[in-house]
Design a protein around this motif. Structure first.
Motif, PDB file in Angstrom:
ATOM      1  N   PHE A  91       0.954  -1.142  -0.029  1.00 12.26           N
ATOM      2  CA  PHE A  91      -0.092  -0.126   0.191  1.00 12.26           C
ATOM      3  C   PHE A  91       0.899   1.229   0.084  1.00 12.26           C
ATOM      4  O   PHE A  91       1.863   1.248   0.798  1.00 12.26           O
ATOM      5  N   GLY A  92       0.651   2.220  -0.993  1.00 15.22           N
ATOM      6  CA  GLY A  92       1.181   3.494  -1.089  1.00 15.22           C
ATOM      7  C   GLY A  92       0.261   4.486  -0.646  1.00 15.22           C
ATOM      8  O   GLY A  92      -0.834   4.389  -0.836  1.00 15.22           O
ATOM      9  N   ARG A  93       0.761   5.617  -0.415  1.00 15.98           N
ATOM     10  CA  ARG A  93      -0.190   6.613   0.073  1.00 15.98           C
ATOM     11  C   ARG A  93      -0.730   7.485  -1.153  1.00 15.98           C
ATOM     12  O   ARG A  93      -1.748   8.068  -1.004  1.00 15.98           O
ATOM     13  N   THR A  94      -0.076   7.721  -2.001  1.00 16.88           N
ATOM     14  CA  THR A  94      -0.623   8.370  -3.338  1.00 16.88           C
ATOM     15  C   THR A  94      -0.534   7.488  -4.636  1.00 16.88           C
ATOM     16  O   THR A  94      -0.049   6.701  -4.727  1.00 16.88           O
ATOM     17  N   LYS A  95      -1.311   8.014  -5.735  1.00 14.28           N
ATOM     18  CA  LYS A  95      -1.230   7.546  -7.057  1.00 14.28           C
ATOM     19  C   LYS A  95       0.015   7.535  -7.427  1.00 14.28           C
ATOM     20  O   LYS A  95       0.533   6.608  -8.132  1.00 14.28           O
ATOM     21  N   ARG A  96       0.731   8.789  -7.321  1.00 10.99           N
ATOM     22  CA  ARG A  96       2.166   9.047  -7.876  1.00 10.99           C
ATOM     23  C   ARG A  96       3.109   7.873  -7.282  1.00 10.99           C
ATOM     24  O   ARG A  96       3.933   7.414  -7.988  1.00 10.99           O
ATOM     25  N   ARG A  97       2.971   7.814  -6.005  1.00 14.18           N
ATOM     26  CA  ARG A  97       3.680   6.765  -5.085  1.00 14.18           C
ATOM     27  C   ARG A  97       3.465   5.413  -5.839  1.00 14.18           C
ATOM     28  O   ARG A  97       4.478   4.715  -5.812  1.00 14.18           O
ATOM     29  N   VAL A  98       2.536   5.129  -5.988  1.00 15.36           N
ATOM     30  CA  VAL A  98       1.980   3.727  -6.387  1.00 15.36           C
ATOM     31  C   VAL A  98       2.730   3.447  -7.746  1.00 15.36           C
ATOM     32  O   VAL A  98       3.338   2.596  -8.004  1.00 15.36           O
ATOM     33  N   ASP A  99       2.688   4.384  -8.768  1.00 15.40           N
ATOM     34  CA  ASP A  99       3.407   4.387 -10.079  1.00 15.40           C
ATOM     35  C   ASP A  99       4.677   4.125  -9.813  1.00 15.40           C
ATOM     36  O   ASP A  99       5.432   3.398 -10.604  1.00 15.40           O
ATOM     37  N   GLU A 100       5.352   5.006  -9.003  1.00 14.35           N
ATOM     38  CA  GLU A 100       6.765   4.606  -8.840  1.00 14.35           C
ATOM     39  C   GLU A 100       7.277   3.815  -8.271  1.00 14.35           C
ATOM     40  O   GLU A 100       8.437   3.187  -8.466  1.00 14.35           O
ATOM     41  N   LEU A 101       6.622   3.357  -7.290  1.00 12.26           N
ATOM     42  CA  LEU A 101       6.974   2.197  -6.419  1.00 12.26           C
ATOM     43  C   LEU A 101       6.795   0.890  -7.362  1.00 12.26           C
ATOM     44  O   LEU A 101       7.613  -0.129  -7.547  1.00 12.26           O
ATOM     45  N   THR A 102       5.813   0.733  -8.075  1.00 11.96           N
ATOM     46  CA  THR A 102       5.302  -0.169  -9.297  1.00 11.96           C
ATOM     47  C   THR A 102       6.669  -0.147 -10.183  1.00 11.96           C
ATOM     48  O   THR A 102       7.198  -1.231 -10.389  1.00 11.96           O
ATOM     49  N   ILE A 114      21.928   1.689  -9.124  1.00 10.24           N
ATOM     50  CA  ILE A 114      22.037   3.064  -9.674  1.00 10.24           C
ATOM     51  C   ILE A 114      20.858   3.939  -9.006  1.00 10.24           C
ATOM     52  O   ILE A 114      20.021   3.349  -9.098  1.00 10.24           O
ATOM     53  N   PRO A 115      21.034   5.051  -8.976  1.00 11.57           N
ATOM     54  CA  PRO A 115      20.174   5.806  -8.521  1.00 11.57           C
ATOM     55  C   PRO A 115      19.201   6.433  -9.680  1.00 11.57           C
ATOM     56  O   PRO A 115      19.859   6.772 -10.781  1.00 11.57           O
ATOM     57  N   ILE A 116      17.978   6.550  -9.403  1.00 17.16           N
ATOM     58  CA  ILE A 116      17.140   7.085 -10.465  1.00 17.16           C
ATOM     59  C   ILE A 116      16.249   8.248  -9.860  1.00 17.16           C
ATOM     60  O   ILE A 116      15.783   7.758  -8.827  1.00 17.16           O
ATOM     61  N   LYS A 117      16.133   9.282 -10.391  1.00 16.43           N
ATOM     62  CA  LYS A 117      15.333  10.372  -9.763  1.00 16.43           C
ATOM     63  C   LYS A 117      13.986  10.120 -10.036  1.00 16.43           C
ATOM     64  O   LYS A 117      13.502  10.054 -11.269  1.00 16.43           O
ATOM     65  N   LEU A 118      13.244  10.384  -8.910  1.00 19.49           N
ATOM     66  CA  LEU A 118      11.946  10.153  -8.896  1.00 19.49           C
ATOM     67  C   LEU A 118      11.125  11.393  -8.141  1.00 19.49           C
ATOM     68  O   LEU A 118      11.834  12.198  -7.828  1.00 19.49           O
ATOM     69  N   THR A 119       9.917  11.269  -8.452  1.00 21.37           N
ATOM     70  CA  THR A 119       8.934  12.533  -7.845  1.00 21.37           C
ATOM     71  C   THR A 119       8.179  12.217  -6.721  1.00 21.37           C
ATOM     72  O   THR A 119       7.461  13.091  -6.490  1.00 21.37           O
ATOM     73  N   ALA A 120       8.448  10.987  -6.022  1.00 20.38           N
ATOM     74  CA  ALA A 120       7.507  10.763  -4.874  1.00 20.38           C
ATOM     75  C   ALA A 120       7.941  11.667  -3.693  1.00 20.38           C
ATOM     76  O   ALA A 120       8.892  12.476  -3.940  1.00 20.38           O
ATOM     77  N   GLU A 121       7.545  11.350  -2.603  1.00 17.49           N
ATOM     78  CA  GLU A 121       7.949  12.080  -1.376  1.00 17.49           C
ATOM     79  C   GLU A 121       9.511  11.924  -1.145  1.00 17.49           C
ATOM     80  O   GLU A 121       9.890  12.979  -0.626  1.00 17.49           O
ATOM     81  N   GLN A 122      10.201  11.140  -1.242  1.00 14.81           N
ATOM     82  CA  GLN A 122      11.395  10.933  -1.294  1.00 14.81           C
ATOM     83  C   GLN A 122      12.198   9.908  -2.436  1.00 14.81           C
ATOM     84  O   GLN A 122      11.378   9.056  -2.928  1.00 14.81           O
TER      85      GLN A 122
END
Length: 473
Positions: A246-257, A429-437
């Motif tokens: 479970f993720g908090r936001t729709k954006r969080r879900v997309d990025e975690l997926t 490798i680090p990938i830049k994301l737009t979630a909370e962190q």
């Protein structure tokens, strides 16, 4: 549950709510916010953990014009811990609008508070005793107060603050708006309401029954930017048949997926922006075992009832108790056992303890598995994979190759090499994301554009495919 967009909130508030990650209202928020926005006095009878802080924070921030540089709202809380928590929540709700919030409580240097008061906060959150100290020193003046909130009113009265509360309310303008929140409606609370509130509306929100006896509840304290590593380490070790994250936001879900897919997990996301066709497709794959990890928001997961979900992971802790109970109830179905694991940051631990108190269940804190433990788990899974493959009937075509290899190498060395290939490492490798962190993900060992190696057939059902991709995380 309702969307915050339906509450006719200002764009600044909606943006703050979105950044806070709240996708939909809780029951107390849906009922209290529209009434409070009209300026009417309100009593909300609700337990801690129902989302009531946001229920009064939004009307408070909406009523304030930061350009006036006046103290226009006052929130009274019984304890310094709750005072700090409420102040932080109001600050987040009012961040885009630019509302200045100050927590004032006993135990902190009063001179420091006096200096902070010179910055003209728009909102003060305070314990009654310390506010009385400032009123007596004339470092706080309440003549411009538009709104007063009594949070946990019954607890404040039980702690002996009744005289302080009456003195404070008497010093506020008579035309103010008053919101009172209390878990119970004791006689003392009723007397305060009758004496200091006008034409108030009463809202009662009952806590849902908590029945999760077959679910093992644990939590891991982990920093925000290490959550993904923690999750994948647990997935490797616990090896769940089917899991919901479970993720908090729709954006969080997309990025975690996407992060899980990049690490080689069979994962897909579910949230409110998906069409019904997309939602049905994801759920069908999950039911059939073509997915092993479903990442979802609270709203999207409503109504999910799938047997075989062995693990639920709260990647982000929910804002209210009802959501927590609903989430963990997705496992342990039909009398079967299940595991619910919650990731919390240090700041979120008090909120988790509130969940414990209301659900009357101890949530065990566990240390995160070490890298060594994760490595051992991968080795075990690889061994199981090899042993299971030995039971297959389709190995005759490979026996000639095996005999040839055995003529060149020792059998122990060959088996060791096979296990090593199954659990070979990956390059981070680090990938830049737009979630909370930022979420750090790992590049698979196989090259992009190539197909992933085939998974073993035979005794493996599709929901056991994790063992076939363990080597590619």
């Amino acid at each position: 549950m309702a969307s915050f967009e339906t509450l006719q909130l200002s764009p600044e508030i909606l943006k703050s709510i979105q950044e806070m990650g709240f996708e939909s209202t809780t029951a107390i928020q849906a009922q209290a916010i529209p009434i409070a926005l009209t300026g009417q006095d309100l009593i909300g009878q609700a337990q801690t953990g129902t989302g009531k802080t946001v229920a009064f924070s939004i009307p408070v921030v909406e009523a304030i014009d930061p350009r006036d540089q006046k103290l226009e709202a006052l929130i009274l809380t019984p304890t310094r811990e709750l005072c700090i928590q409420v102040a932080e929540e109001i600050a987040r709700v009012g961040a885009v609008k630019g509302v200045k919030v100050l927590a004032v409580y006993g135990g902190q240097d009063i001179q420091r508070q006096i200096r902070a008061l010179r910055n003209k906060p728009n909102v003060i959150v305070s314990t009654p005793g310390r506010l009385m100290d400032h009123m007596n020193r004339k470092t706080v003046r309440l003549q411009d107060i538009k709104m007063v909130v009594l949070d946990e009113a019954d607890e404040m009265l039980d702690m002996g603050f009744v005289e302080d509360i009456e003195t404070i309310l008497s010093a506020c303008p008579a035309e103010r708006q008053t919101l009172l929140f209390s878990a119970t409606m004791k006689m003392g609370v009723q007397r305060i309401a009758k004496k200091f509130m006008r034409d108030f509306t009463v809202i009662t929100v009952k806590q849902s029954e908590v029945t999760v006896p077959t679910i093992e509840q644990v939590y891991y304290e982990v920093s925000e930017n290490h959550k993904l590593d923690a999750l994948t380490r647990l997935l490797d070790i616990q090896n769940p048949e089917l899991a919901i994250v479970f993720g908090r936001t729709k954006r969080r879900v997309d990025e975690l997926t996407n992060a899980l897919k990049t690490r080689g997990y069979l994962a897909d996301g579910l949230h409110g922006d998906l069409s019904q066709r997309q939602r049905d497709s994801v759920m069908a794959k999950f039911r059939e075992g073509e997915l092993e990890v479903l990442v979802a928001t609270d709203v999207a997961a409503r109504g999910i009832d799938i047997s075989g979900v062995t693990h639920v992971y709260n990647f982000d802790i929910p804002q209210d108790i009802d959501s927590y109970v609903h989430r963990i109830g997705r496992t342990g179905r039909a009398g079967k056992s299940g595991i619910a694991a919650t990731f919390v940051t240090a700041r979120e631990v008090p909120h988790l303890h509130q969940i414990e108190r209301i659900t009357k269940r101890k949530i065990q804190r566990l240390p995160l598995p070490t890298l060594a433990e994760a490595k051992l788990s991968k080795q075990r899974i690889a061994m199981e994979q090899l042993l299971d493959a030995c039971q297959q009937d389709s190995l005759n075509g490979f026996k000639g190759l095996a005999e040839e290899l055995l003529e060149q190498q020792d059998s122990l060395l060959l088996v060791s090499a096979a296990i090593k290939l199954l659990i070979k490492g990956t390059n981070e490798i680090p990938i830049k994301l737009t979630a909370e962190q930022p979420i750090r993900i790992k590049k698979p060992a196989y090259q992009s554009g190539n197909r992933r190696p085939n998974k073993p057939n035979g005794g493996y059902s599709q929901q056991h495919t994790r063992r076939g991709r363990t080597s590619h995380r």
